[in-house]
Motif scaffolding. Structure first.
Motif, PDB file in Angstrom:
ATOM      1  N   MET A  84       0.844  -1.192   0.000  1.00 11.43           N
ATOM      2  CA  MET A  84       0.000   0.000   0.000  1.00 11.43           C
ATOM      3  C   MET A  84       0.877   1.238   0.000  1.00 11.43           C
ATOM      4  O   MET A  84       2.005   1.210   0.495  1.00 11.43           O
ATOM      5  CB  MET A  84      -0.919  -0.006   1.223  1.00 11.43           C
ATOM      6  N   GLY A  85       0.320   2.302  -0.534  1.00 10.42           N
ATOM      7  CA  GLY A  85       1.062   3.551  -0.572  1.00 10.42           C
ATOM      8  C   GLY A  85       0.334   4.582  -1.405  1.00 10.42           C
ATOM      9  O   GLY A  85      -0.618   4.260  -2.120  1.00 10.42           O
ATOM     10  N   GLY A  86       0.791   5.811  -1.342  1.00 11.34           N
ATOM     11  CA  GLY A  86       0.095   6.917  -1.968  1.00 11.34           C
ATOM     12  C   GLY A  86       0.148   6.913  -3.491  1.00 11.34           C
ATOM     13  O   GLY A  86       1.098   6.414  -4.101  1.00 11.34           O
ATOM     14  N   HIS A  87      -0.878   7.537  -4.087  1.00 11.52           N
ATOM     15  CA  HIS A  87      -0.970   7.594  -5.552  1.00 11.52           C
ATOM     16  C   HIS A  87      -0.132   8.720  -6.141  1.00 11.52           C
ATOM     17  O   HIS A  87       0.038   8.790  -7.349  1.00 11.52           O
ATOM     18  CB  HIS A  87      -2.434   7.784  -5.981  1.00 11.52           C
ATOM     19  N   ALA A  88       0.381   9.608  -5.297  1.00 10.89           N
ATOM     20  CA  ALA A  88       1.062  10.803  -5.807  1.00 10.89           C
ATOM     21  C   ALA A  88       2.549  10.599  -6.109  1.00 10.89           C
ATOM     22  O   ALA A  88       3.196  11.492  -6.661  1.00 10.89           O
ATOM     23  CB  ALA A  88       0.914  11.952  -4.805  1.00 10.89           C
ATOM     24  N   LEU A  89       3.090   9.441  -5.769  1.00 12.56           N
ATOM     25  CA  LEU A  89       4.516   9.196  -5.981  1.00 12.56           C
ATOM     26  C   LEU A  89       4.854   9.278  -7.472  1.00 12.56           C
ATOM     27  O   LEU A  89       4.227   8.629  -8.304  1.00 12.56           O
ATOM     28  CB  LEU A  89       4.877   7.811  -5.443  1.00 12.56           C
ATOM     29  N   GLN A  90       5.853  10.072  -7.808  1.00 14.55           N
ATOM     30  CA  GLN A  90       6.196  10.326  -9.207  1.00 14.55           C
ATOM     31  C   GLN A  90       7.168   9.280  -9.751  1.00 14.55           C
ATOM     32  O   GLN A  90       8.067   8.798  -9.052  1.00 14.55           O
ATOM     33  CB  GLN A  90       6.824  11.712  -9.340  1.00 14.55           C
ATOM     34  N   ARG A  91       6.991   8.964 -11.016  1.00 15.31           N
ATOM     35  CA  ARG A  91       7.798   7.917 -11.652  1.00 15.31           C
ATOM     36  C   ARG A  91       9.287   8.232 -11.697  1.00 15.31           C
ATOM     37  O   ARG A  91      10.120   7.319 -11.765  1.00 15.31           O
ATOM     38  CB  ARG A  91       7.296   7.690 -13.087  1.00 15.31           C
ATOM     39  N   ASP A  92       9.639   9.489 -11.698  1.00 14.77           N
ATOM     40  CA  ASP A  92      11.050   9.868 -11.825  1.00 14.77           C
ATOM     41  C   ASP A  92      11.727  10.069 -10.471  1.00 14.77           C
ATOM     42  O   ASP A  92      12.824  10.610 -10.394  1.00 14.77           O
ATOM     43  CB  ASP A  92      11.205  11.131 -12.674  1.00 14.77           C
ATOM     44  N   SER A  93      11.084   9.625  -9.391  1.00 17.75           N
ATOM     45  CA  SER A  93      11.637   9.830  -8.055  1.00 17.75           C
ATOM     46  C   SER A  93      12.392   8.588  -7.573  1.00 17.75           C
ATOM     47  O   SER A  93      12.134   7.462  -8.010  1.00 17.75           O
ATOM     48  CB  SER A  93      10.518  10.149  -7.058  1.00 17.75           C
ATOM     49  N   ALA A  94      13.309   8.818  -6.657  1.00 15.55           N
ATOM     50  CA  ALA A  94      14.049   7.704  -6.074  1.00 15.55           C
ATOM     51  C   ALA A  94      13.129   6.791  -5.270  1.00 15.55           C
ATOM     52  O   ALA A  94      13.324   5.568  -5.232  1.00 15.55           O
ATOM     53  CB  ALA A  94      15.170   8.245  -5.182  1.00 15.55           C
ATOM     54  N   ALA A  95      12.114   7.378  -4.621  1.00 13.81           N
ATOM     55  CA  ALA A  95      11.178   6.572  -3.832  1.00 13.81           C
ATOM     56  C   ALA A  95      10.392   5.614  -4.724  1.00 13.81           C
ATOM     57  O   ALA A  95      10.100   4.477  -4.338  1.00 13.81           O
ATOM     58  CB  ALA A  95      10.234   7.481  -3.057  1.00 13.81           C
ATOM     59  N   TYR A  96      10.040   6.067  -5.924  1.00 11.09           N
ATOM     60  CA  TYR A  96       9.333   5.206  -6.875  1.00 11.09           C
ATOM     61  C   TYR A  96      10.224   4.024  -7.270  1.00 11.09           C
ATOM     62  O   TYR A  96       9.778   2.862  -7.290  1.00 11.09           O
ATOM     63  CB  TYR A  96       8.941   6.022  -8.111  1.00 11.09           C
ATOM     64  N   ALA A  97      11.475   4.288  -7.550  1.00 11.13           N
ATOM     65  CA  ALA A  97      12.409   3.226  -7.926  1.00 11.13           C
ATOM     66  C   ALA A  97      12.594   2.227  -6.787  1.00 11.13           C
ATOM     67  O   ALA A  97      12.687   1.010  -7.015  1.00 11.13           O
ATOM     68  CB  ALA A  97      13.752   3.829  -8.337  1.00 11.13           C
ATOM     69  N   ARG A  98      12.627   2.727  -5.548  1.00 16.29           N
ATOM     70  CA  ARG A  98      12.770   1.816  -4.402  1.00 16.29           C
ATOM     71  C   ARG A  98      11.536   0.927  -4.256  1.00 16.29           C
ATOM     72  O   ARG A  98      11.652  -0.273  -3.978  1.00 16.29           O
ATOM     73  CB  ARG A  98      13.012   2.618  -3.118  1.00 16.29           C
ATOM     74  N   ALA A  99      10.348   1.514  -4.445  1.00 16.37           N
ATOM     75  CA  ALA A  99       9.119   0.722  -4.362  1.00 16.37           C
ATOM     76  C   ALA A  99       9.076  -0.337  -5.459  1.00 16.37           C
ATOM     77  O   ALA A  99       8.641  -1.472  -5.240  1.00 16.37           O
ATOM     78  CB  ALA A  99       7.897   1.634  -4.454  1.00 16.37           C
ATOM     79  N   ALA A 100       9.543   0.035  -6.642  1.00 11.21           N
ATOM     80  CA  ALA A 100       9.594  -0.931  -7.745  1.00 11.21           C
ATOM     81  C   ALA A 100      10.583  -2.050  -7.426  1.00 11.21           C
ATOM     82  O   ALA A 100      10.328  -3.229  -7.709  1.00 11.21           O
ATOM     83  CB  ALA A 100       9.988  -0.222  -9.041  1.00 11.21           C
ATOM     84  N   GLY A 101      11.703  -1.683  -6.828  1.00 10.58           N
ATOM     85  CA  GLY A 101      12.680  -2.689  -6.447  1.00 10.58           C
ATOM     86  C   GLY A 101      12.124  -3.662  -5.421  1.00 10.58           C
ATOM     87  O   GLY A 101      12.401  -4.872  -5.476  1.00 10.58           O
ATOM     88  N   LEU A 102      11.334  -3.168  -4.489  1.00 11.51           N
ATOM     89  CA  LEU A 102      10.706  -4.048  -3.498  1.00 11.51           C
ATOM     90  C   LEU A 102       9.756  -5.024  -4.182  1.00 11.51           C
ATOM     91  O   LEU A 102       9.780  -6.226  -3.900  1.00 11.51           O
ATOM     92  CB  LEU A 102       9.947  -3.211  -2.467  1.00 11.51           C
ATOM     93  N   GLY A 103       8.908  -4.515  -5.086  1.00 12.19           N
ATOM     94  CA  GLY A 103       7.997  -5.388  -5.801  1.00 12.19           C
ATOM     95  C   GLY A 103       8.726  -6.479  -6.564  1.00 12.19           C
ATOM     96  O   GLY A 103       8.305  -7.639  -6.583  1.00 12.19           O
ATOM     97  N   HIS A 104       9.854  -6.103  -7.171  1.00  8.61           N
ATOM     98  CA  HIS A 104      10.631  -7.084  -7.932  1.00  8.61           C
ATOM     99  C   HIS A 104      11.210  -8.165  -7.022  1.00  8.61           C
ATOM    100  O   HIS A 104      11.119  -9.374  -7.326  1.00  8.61           O
ATOM    101  CB  HIS A 104      11.763  -6.377  -8.677  1.00  8.61           C
TER     102      HIS A 104
END
Length: 371
Positions: A147-167
């Motif tokens: 779960m997490g907010g919808h406002a996270l931008q694709r070009d942010s480091a936080a987005y990349a970290r969340a994607a890494g967790l999913g992977h």
């Protein structure tokens, strides 16, 4: 007993067993009049949608069956069940407003239809069909909810970290389930869909050109669909049950929050009209744990909804972990953690709730998939 394929129906008819209590769901009954007639009394047989020629319908009704016809004038097929991203974004070449997803949201918002009994029935049948197929889809799987907010931008480091967790979760054998929307949800679904770190890195670079879904959902979705095609190819739209063993990414969004478009990085999408059913469905199916990334009001609501069954759980029951990521966020900016620790005192849930500093601390706290 539900029968969802003609092969199943043929086998049942050939067995000579009673049809009483059967539910025939979304089948083409053309040419079945004679076989159905051979069973005499059809009281208790329920036919849900599908193709029912007039002659077959008359036979069914005359013999005591109940027939729910196909639904006209609605933008969704209420018997459909799960969606693929291409189903919801059909028509995107003409702009997002022309997609099935946008038209369904507009239909849902129409004040004239909100309390119309016919439309209420359509929505209820639709959501029940989604739940039915979703249960089959996740059966036997280790599911981690993110779960997490919808406002996270694709070009942010936080987005990349969340994607890494999913992977990483998907690589460990978990099915990664999110609310199916943009931001952190999209990131986790993207990471789970990618089969390698290189594929993920390439996808992140592709979609960064359109960081968010505002102000233009069309460009946001087009960029994502192109990235998805690069990840998995232009795959055929196979029945969702065939994806079960290999699926890594699941989205469970809702038209209640229809201003948030669904992300396309899910193997399948279980989209609901009812947000209450959708939220409970996501939480209840996250049997290996729930990870909560930074978010605001909607995420806070989901946290406490997840906490309630943990609070009332018996001491002997194994509890799936609930992991909040971001100590400063959840203790200072949105101080949820102090409330959780206060109500957890003396309860079994105290061992199940965790606050960690970073995504790197999450994996060791989650239940591991069998095998």
């Amino acid at each position: 007993m539900e029968i969802e394929t003609l092969d199943e129906l043929d086998d049942h008819l050939a067995s000579g067993a009673s049809l009483r209590g059967l539910r025939l769901q979304d089948l083409d009954l053309t040419g079945y009049a004679e076989q159905l007639a051979a069973h005499g009394d059809l009281t208790g047989l329920v036919v849900l949608g599908g193709t029912v020629p007039l002659g077959v319908a008359e036979l069914l009704l005359a013999r005591g069956a109940i027939v729910f016809p196909g639904i006209a004038d609605a933008p969704v097929d209420p018997w459909r069940g799960l969606y693929f991203a291409t189903d919801l974004y059909e028509g995107l070449e003409n702009g997002y407003e022309q997609t099935r997803d946008a038209k369904t949201y507009a239909w849902f918002l129409d004040a004239r239809l909100r309390t119309d009994a016919y439309c209420t029935l359509v929505r209820a049948i639709h959501d029940d069909s989604v739940t039915d197929e979703l249960d089959e889809f996740v059966f036997g799987r280790s599911v981690v909810g993110i779960m997490g907010g919808h406002a996270l931008q694709r070009d942010s480091a936080a987005y990349a970290r969340a994607a890494g967790l999913g992977h990483r979760l998907a690589e460990e054998g978990h099915l990664v389930a999110t609310g199916g929307g943009p931001g952190a949800m999209e990131a986790a679904n993207l990471g789970a869909l990618c089969r390698s770190p290189a594929s993920l890195e390439e996808a992140l670079a592709r979609i960064a050109a359109v960081p968010g879904f505002r102000p233009d959902i069309t460009d946001w979705a087009r960029t994502a669909l192109a990235a998805r095609c690069a990840i998995v190819g232009d795959e055929p739209q196979a029945p969702s049950e065939t994806l079960g063993p290999s699926a890594r990414s699941l989205g469970i969004p809702t038209w209640f929050y229809g201003h948030e478009p669904p992300n396309v990085f899910c193997d399948v999408i279980a989209k609901y009209f009812s947000n209450a059913i959708r939220e409970e469905g996501l939480l209840a199916r996250s049997n290996a744990g729930i990870v909560v990334l930074e978010g605001a009001a909607g995420t806070v609501q989901e946290i406490f909804q997840a906490v309630t069954p943990l609070f009332y759980a018996e001491a002997e029951a194994p509890l799936p972990p609930l992991v909040l990521v971001g100590r400063e966020h959840w203790t200072e900016r949105v101080p949820v953690w102090p409330a959780l620790t206060a109500i957890a005192v003396g309860r079994p849930m105290a061992e199940a709730v965790h606050l960690v500093d970073s995504i790197e601390d999450v994996l060791s706290l989650l239940s591991q998939p069998a095998g």
